[in-house]
Every structure is written in structure tokens, then in C-alpha cells.
Motif scaffolding. Structure first.
Motif, PDB file in Angstrom:
ATOM      1  N   UNK A  83       0.823  -1.217   0.000  1.00 54.44           N
ATOM      2  CA  UNK A  83       0.000   0.000   0.000  1.00 54.44           C
ATOM      3  C   UNK A  83       0.862   1.274   0.000  1.00 54.44           C
ATOM      4  N   UNK A  84       2.159   1.112   0.218  1.00 54.75           N
ATOM      5  CA  UNK A  84       3.023   2.277   0.464  1.00 54.75           C
ATOM      6  C   UNK A  84       3.052   3.261  -0.708  1.00 54.75           C
ATOM      7  N   UNK A  85       3.278   2.762  -1.917  1.00 55.43           N
ATOM      8  CA  UNK A  85       3.373   3.674  -3.058  1.00 55.43           C
ATOM      9  C   UNK A  85       2.057   4.411  -3.305  1.00 55.43           C
ATOM     10  N   UNK A  86       0.944   3.759  -3.001  1.00 52.96           N
ATOM     11  CA  UNK A  86      -0.347   4.414  -3.160  1.00 52.96           C
ATOM     12  C   UNK A  86      -0.462   5.631  -2.251  1.00 52.96           C
ATOM     13  N   UNK A  87       0.002   5.487  -1.016  1.00 53.11           N
ATOM     14  CA  UNK A  87      -0.025   6.619  -0.081  1.00 53.11           C
ATOM     15  C   UNK A  87       0.947   7.704  -0.552  1.00 53.11           C
ATOM     16  N   UNK A  88       2.151   7.262  -0.958  1.00 55.17           N
ATOM     17  CA  UNK A  88       3.178   8.239  -1.363  1.00 55.17           C
ATOM     18  C   UNK A  88       2.813   8.949  -2.671  1.00 55.17           C
TER      19      UNK A  88
END
Ligand code: PRP
Ligand code: URA
Ligand code: MG
Length: 212
Positions: A83-88
Motif C-alpha cells: 500500500x506504500x506507493x499508493x499513499x506516497x
């Protein structure tokens, strides 16, 4: 502790696709990031702003910027990386605090193997990301760590939440808001969310046993 179930049509549609057992690893990964971005949009709606002066094309003017220190995103490894890249994609300047937790398959107890938190947590909002909130053990352990390090503003973003996990976070940390694409029915006898997504880490990393 408010629980925000984001029933936006795009979220419902993408989550529906993610529940398909035959969805490829590539598509599952892409959709996890897309839903994470949509949850981030909702979870950041009420962030405080502060005025700042800039030089615009027609002279000086006052605009707004997000107040305070940079946000920290806290992926719970492994699956939280999904999910990290989606938040970033929406908060590109965020600092990343990595937490490694693995759930013991038999006891369902959360075991911590990595803690790499950024500094000045007392002045940052922390956005924890993990696709699955099942018993809540991993999430409660992560919030415990963040609070021990001085963090006071914490939100949790999960793709799917079980009522059992919501209850566990609610009783241990009533000040933490949860943003989820779905509150599902229950946990099965193995601690998996029904209907859920299956093993999110395996689906994101392509490590399903049957794949060898
Ligand atoms: O609410 P809980 O009962 O604690 O379960 C949820 C946790 O289980 C999964 O991780 P897992 O332990 O399978 O690790 P992985 O991400 O490395 O696959 C999931 O990504 C959560 O972190
Ligand atoms: O349903 C579940 C529960 C815990 N971890 C997962 O990956 N899926
Ligand atoms: Mg897993």
C-alpha cells in the motif's frame, strides 16, 4: 474511535475485483496501491492547513500549506509495502517508518522483527498501512510502538477490517481512527477474514504455496 468505511464507488469496484481468487499478482498489486491512494485521500481530508506567503506570477500572495512536520507513513511489513506507493503518490514528501511484524500461524500472536521509526514522532501524524486488520494483534502492537516513541496522532489505513480487529484496536487505542475499504463479516477458525482477500502478503509478493 471512529471507523470510516469508505463506500466510494471506485473503492467498492476495485475491492470487488481484488476479491476474485483468479486475479493475477500484478493486478492485485496495482489495485492495492490504487485503493490505498483513495483511502489516503479520505484520511487526509481534515488535515490542518496554515497560511504561507509566496511569490506568485502577479506578485506576493498568501496560499495554504499543510501545517506541521512531515507525515510519516508506517507500513507493517510485509504486506503493508503493498500500500506504500499508493499513499506516497498523494503524499510524496512523507517519511517512512518501517515496522516488521509476522503473525504466528498457529497462535495468531504478532511477533515484531523490525522497528525503524523516523525521528520527531511527537510532532508528526502517523498513517499506518496494512491491507488486513484481522485479530488486530499486529495493529495494536504497531500503535503501542508508535506511542512509546512519542507519537500522539495516529490513523490506520486497511483494505479490509474484521469486526474482531476493530474491537481490539478500539479497546486498546480508542483515539486511533481506522479508514477501511470494507468492514467484513468475521474471522474463520484460522484467523482469516471472511470474505476477505485471502493472505494479502502472499497475494502481493506472489508467494502462494501452490505457486511453488
Ligand atoms: O490482525 P492480525 O491478526 O494481527 O493479522 C493481520 C496481519 O496478518 C498479515 O500479515 P502476516 O503476519 O501474514 O505477515 P506478512 O505481511 O509478512 O505476510 C497482515 O498483513 C497483517 O499484518
Ligand atoms: O485474512 C487475513 C488475515 C490475516 N492476514 C491476511 O493476510 N489475511
Ligand atoms: Mg501473510
Amino acid at each position: 474511535m471512529p471507523v470510516h468505511e469508505i463506500r466510494h464507488p471506485l473503492v467498492r469496484h476495485k475491492l470487488g475485483l481484488m476479491r476474485r481468487a483468479d486475479l493475477s499478482t500484478k493486478n492485485f498489486r496495482e489495485m492495492a496501491q490504487e485503493v490505498a491512494a483513495l483511502l489516503t485521500y479520505e484520511a487526509s481530508k481534515d488535515l490542518p492547513l496554515e497560511p504561507t506567503k509566496i511569490d506568485g506570477w502577479a506578485g506576493e500572495l498568501e496560499v495554504e500549506k499543510i501545517a506541521g512536520k512531515k507525515i510519516t507513513v508506517v507500513p507493517i511489513l510485509r504486506a503493508g509495502i503493498g500500500m506504500l506507493d499508493g499513499v506516497l503518490s498523494l503524499i510524496p514528501g512523507a517519511k517512512v517508518s518501517a515496522i516488521g511484524i509476522a503473525r504466528n500461524e498457529e497462535t495468531l500472536q504478532a511477533h515484531t522483527y523490525l522497528e525503524r521509526l523516523v525521528g520527531q514522532l511527537d510532532q508528526r501524524l502517523a498513517l499506518i498501512v496494512d491491507p488486513m486488520l484481522a485479530t488486530g494483534g499486529s495493529m495494536v502492537a504497531t500503535i503501542d510502538m508508535l506511542k512509546k516513541a512519542g507519537c500522539r496522532h495516529i490513523r490506520a489505513l486497511v483494505l479490509v477490517a474484521a469486526p474482531e480487529g476493530i474491537g481490539a484496536v478500539e479497546s486498546a487505542h480508542p483515539d486511533v481512527d481506522i479508514y477501511t475499504a470494507s468492514i467484513d463479516s468475521h474471522l474463520n477458525e484460522d484467523g482469516y477474514i471472511i470474505p476477505g482477500l485471502g493472505d494479502a502478503g502472499d497475494r502481493i509478493f506472489g508467494t502462494r504455496q501452490k505457486d511453488g
